[in-house]
Design an enzyme around this catalytic site. Structure first.
Site, mmCIF file in Angstrom:
data_model
loop_
_atom_site.group_PDB
_atom_site.id
_atom_site.type_symbol
_atom_site.label_atom_id
_atom_site.label_comp_id
_atom_site.label_asym_id
_atom_site.label_seq_id
_atom_site.Cartn_x
_atom_site.Cartn_y
_atom_site.Cartn_z
ATOM 1 N N LYS A 1 0.841 -1.182 0.000
ATOM 2 C CA LYS A 1 0.000 0.000 0.000
ATOM 3 C C LYS A 1 0.886 1.244 0.000
ATOM 4 C CE LYS A 1 -1.730 2.051 3.636
ATOM 5 N NZ LYS A 1 -1.197 2.806 4.747
ATOM 6 N N GLU B 1 -3.150 5.328 17.644
ATOM 7 C CA GLU B 1 -1.694 5.190 17.641
ATOM 8 C C GLU B 1 -1.067 6.260 18.530
ATOM 9 O OE1 GLU B 1 0.088 3.815 13.713
ATOM 10 O OE2 GLU B 1 -1.340 5.338 13.104
ATOM 11 N N HIS C 1 -7.098 -0.172 6.072
ATOM 12 C CA HIS C 1 -7.146 -1.003 7.278
ATOM 13 C C HIS C 1 -8.525 -1.001 7.950
ATOM 14 C CE1 HIS C 1 -2.964 -1.064 6.555
ATOM 15 N NE2 HIS C 1 -2.615 0.006 7.241
ATOM 16 N N LYS D 1 -2.679 -9.742 10.547
ATOM 17 C CA LYS D 1 -2.641 -9.748 12.016
ATOM 18 C C LYS D 1 -3.494 -10.909 12.525
ATOM 19 C CE LYS D 1 -1.923 -4.776 12.565
ATOM 20 N NZ LYS D 1 -0.699 -4.526 13.306
ATOM 21 N N ASP E 1 -4.757 7.057 4.428
ATOM 22 C CA ASP E 1 -3.687 6.220 4.971
ATOM 23 C C ASP E 1 -4.236 5.046 5.795
ATOM 24 O OD1 ASP E 1 -0.876 5.679 5.604
ATOM 25 O OD2 ASP E 1 -1.390 6.306 7.646
#
Ligand code: BG6
Length: 475
Positions: free
Chosen positions: A141, A209, A233, A175, A228
């Site tokens: 990505k 984050e 995600h 994940k 982003d």
């Protein structure tokens, strides 16, 4: 179980991602015996160095990013690593690369480079007859900047490779807990009957984050949190939470269901979006200190309310939230079930619904908020407790799952596309994101400022308050 012998050609091999994640990940797979004797990794980049120089660079990266390696095993691993300087969009190096590739092993080309190089490299692989019908091409990505650029990338790749050869990485799918979401939903009978608008009040998906944009300002300022993080995600997490059960656990069956979710996403009203940018703190460090444009209006935080217009989810809001420099690093999916319809317990106030929380990172696990009777003799009082399962406690060493990249690279060699985005999926996600971004770009909206170490801007709280709901606390 070792995978089949392979030649993995890593473009951008001297770059940050390759050195930090991909090469250490491959070493770990070697350490646990998953890489067969005949496996080879061929690094390529523009830098003019020999294989020994490249091996030294990997040693230095391992010391920095994965220092727990075993020296003798790293030496054995490095004996399988070579380097060929290649000019990705020029002529140099391609013939040398062609010479060392073996005909009878799995061939994978991993493009750990910017998307502006994808089509050019694919074309040269084709021109030099390096791509066999069984070869795979892996792209990182961001898969484009908007719908038009994603379409152009798909066209460029498909001019040289079939869709079944193209692996578009979204590392969230690698994940362990994200995959566990599918196990939770489709390998248990308890949850699925309740997994719909009759029983679910709303869903919150948070990826918080603590890191800032750091040295990635140049890229990030052109993207922002929407492009982003949300486009890829968080949309992927939403898909796995909301999709219909696929008929089998196969790449296209799973991806067909994910695409249906994305296509059912309704346009988002600007009133249902809160954007933020982190402020400069006392030490003089802030978002604007890492980007070129001192008046940048790019968001480092976004919260929004999404609706999936289909039978199962009509009327159930999916609140998505992600941001940098927040109070804690914490990613989770929280499914809020409706309150019980009637209480038989007098004087306890309204009962709270159950909340199922899937913790993606850190401390991976699953929690179910339940209501119990408070122990003791003083009347019948209720209280909320959590049925809490931490994977580390429940599974011990078994919970030590491989890093997402390790898992994904091995899937490429195995030829399993289940955890990779299909071309139509990437395009559908951009088709949903584009008008949202265009809205604030055209109006020149400024993101609200938020303090570093907070939960994001006030506007995000208001988004929930207006609906009579509250975000789960971060940290
Ligand atoms: C990347 C984003 O895709 O994911 C980064 O470009 C972000 O901005 C990162 O920090 C988060 O990944 P993880 O695995 O640390 O949650």
């Amino acid at each position: 179980i070792p995978v089949n012998p392979f030649d993995l050609v890593l473009f951008g091999a001297t770059g940050d991602l390759a050195q930090r994640k991909i090469l250490p990940g491959l070493y770990h797979r070697f350490e646990v015996g998953q890489m067969p004797e005949e496996a080879r990794i061929i690094g390529t980049a523009r830098s003019d160095m020999d294989s020994d120089g490249f091996r030294d660079q990997i040693r230095a990266s391992m010391n920095e990013f994965a220092p727990a390696f075993k020296k003798d095993l790293l030496d054995q691993f490095l004996s399988r690593v070579e380097y060929v300087p290649v000019d990705a969009l020029g002529k140099a190096g391609w013939a040398e690369l062609a010479k060392i590739l073996r005909p009878d092993v799995v061939r994978a080309f991993y493009l750990s480079v910017g998307p502006n190089l994808f089509s050019g490299i694919a074309q040269r692989l084709n021109d030099h007859d390096l791509a066999t019908p069984d070869s795979r091409i892996v792209v990182e990505k961001p898969f484009g900047h908007d719908l038009a650029s994603a379409k152009a990338l798909n066209e460029g790749l498909r001019a040289c490779f079939e869709e079944h050869q193209i692996y578009r990485i979204d590392h969230y799918l690698g994940k362990e807990t994200v995959q566990n979401l599918m196990a939770l939903r489709f390998a248990n009978s308890l949850f699925e009957p309740l997994w719909n608008s009759t029983h679910v009040d709303h869903v919150q998906i948070t990826v918080a984050e603590t890191v800032g944009v750091g040295g990635r300002g140049a890229y990030y300022d052109q993207s922002g949190a929407m492009r982003d993080m949300i486009q890829n995600h968080l949309v992927q997490l939403l898909c796995l939470t909301a999709m219909e059960p696929p008929s089998k656990f196969s790449p296209n069956a799973v991806r067909d269901e994910k695409v249906k979710v994305i296509e059912a996403l309704e346009p988002v009203a600007q009133a249902d979006i809160a954007r933020g940018q982190y402020r400069t703190d006392k030490s003089g460090d802030g978002y604007l200190d890492h980007v070129e444009n001192p008046a940048s209006r790019t968001e480092s935080f976004i919260a929004l309310k999404a609706h999936i217009g289909n039978w199962r989810w009509a009327g159930v809001p999916f609140y998505l939230r992600t941001g940098k420099r927040l109070r804690a690093r914490e990613s989770e999916i929280a499914v809020f079930f409706r309150d019980p319809p009637h209480t038989i317990f007098p004087n306890v106030g309204p009962l709270h619904g159950n909340v199922l929380v899937i913790r993606l990172q850190p401390d991976e696990g699953i929690t179910l908020r339940t209501t119990i009777k408070e122990p003791g003799q003083g009347g019948f009082r209720l209280s909320d407790v959590a049925l809490d399962m931490s994977f580390a406690d429940a599974l011990g060493d078994e919970s030590q799952s491989p890093d997402a990249y390790e898992r994904l690279v091995m899937d490429v060699i195995r030829g399993d596309q289940t955890l990779f985005m299909r071309g139509d999926e990437a395009e559908a996600a951009w088709a949903w994101v584009d008008p949202i971004v265009k809205g604030w770009e055209e109006r020149g909206d400024r993101p609200a400022r938020y303090d570093q170490g907070s939960s994001g801007p006030e506007e995000a709280l208001m988004l929930m308050h207006r609906d009579g709901r509250r975000w789960r606390q971060i940290g």
